[in-house]
Design a protein around this motif. Sequence first.
Motif, PDB file in Angstrom:
ATOM      1  N   GLY A 141       0.814  -1.203   0.000  1.00 48.51           N
ATOM      2  CA  GLY A 141       0.000   0.000   0.000  1.00 48.51           C
ATOM      3  C   GLY A 141       0.851   1.258   0.000  1.00 48.51           C
ATOM      4  O   GLY A 141       0.559   2.225  -0.722  1.00 48.51           O
ATOM      5  N   LEU A 162       2.349   1.751  -3.424  1.00 47.82           N
ATOM      6  CA  LEU A 162       1.365   2.222  -4.391  1.00 47.82           C
ATOM      7  C   LEU A 162       1.084   3.712  -4.203  1.00 47.82           C
ATOM      8  O   LEU A 162       0.919   4.456  -5.177  1.00 47.82           O
ATOM      9  CB  LEU A 162       0.074   1.418  -4.262  1.00 47.82           C
ATOM     10  N   ALA A 163       1.044   4.162  -2.950  1.00 46.16           N
ATOM     11  CA  ALA A 163       0.834   5.585  -2.695  1.00 46.16           C
ATOM     12  C   ALA A 163       1.947   6.418  -3.311  1.00 46.16           C
ATOM     13  O   ALA A 163       1.697   7.507  -3.853  1.00 46.16           O
ATOM     14  CB  ALA A 163       0.732   5.833  -1.194  1.00 46.16           C
ATOM     15  N   TYR A 216      -1.264   2.736   2.424  1.00 43.64           N
ATOM     16  CA  TYR A 216      -1.579   3.712   1.377  1.00 43.64           C
ATOM     17  C   TYR A 216      -1.802   5.102   1.976  1.00 43.64           C
ATOM     18  O   TYR A 216      -1.512   6.114   1.338  1.00 43.64           O
ATOM     19  CB  TYR A 216      -2.817   3.253   0.608  1.00 43.64           C
TER      20      TYR A 216
END
Length: 246
Positions: A82, A85-86, A197
């Motif tokens: 996460g 991905l952020a 994230y």
Amino acid sequence: MLELVSDQGHLIVKAGGAADQHIARELRAHREWLRPWVRTGHAPVLLFGDEAAQILVTRYLPGTLVEGTDAQDDPETFRQAGAMLAALHGQLFVVDSEWNDRFRARVGRHLALPHRIDRETVKRVRAEVSSWPGGSAVVVPTHGDWQPRNWLIDDGAVRAIDFGRADLRPPTEDFVRLARQDFVRDPELETAFIEGYGSDPREPAAWRRALVGEAVGTAVWAFGVGDDGFEDLGHQVLAGLYAETT
């Protein structure tokens, strides 16, 4: 894909045919969006790429595929995924004036192909898609297939591979494949992923559209290639989505 050892080190070579779109997307990802991951060792270094020749060469990225290992059940894996991905999504936000129009058209194209989605569900999908908004959406750099089969684990660190579906899309597009398999299997993985994230971008109406589009695409594509298990997954997601509205 070839794995080679040369005087330049341990390398990965990928090549595609004339109709292949994955090499071009992967090259674009390396050239425009992967720098945050490359700097920290979370993605491979691009050494050579030629879009016309459909070839790219990267340094080998050490690690074991997460899929099928204990790491796939570890919330820490998903927390790291996460956070990664952020970092990818946070580089760029632009407005694509036609994204929603193309998305609606894509679902229609899928339904026009041979498939085994039952008639009533097809009818309900078409009716719902006709009500979806057209026009613009905010898009970001996305991996396009963000799930454990494209993550490596190396001494506890998560890394990313395979960028052949990378493109500018709404950020929720990188959540759908996790949602249909890992999040539903263990809600703690979803909690850890969102924690990594930093926030949850899944606005309910847009999230439902993303799930419907992904489920239709899964069922149709899997039928076309004869992957019964994957096709069943698409049907199961569709059944769940439409059971909620009965």
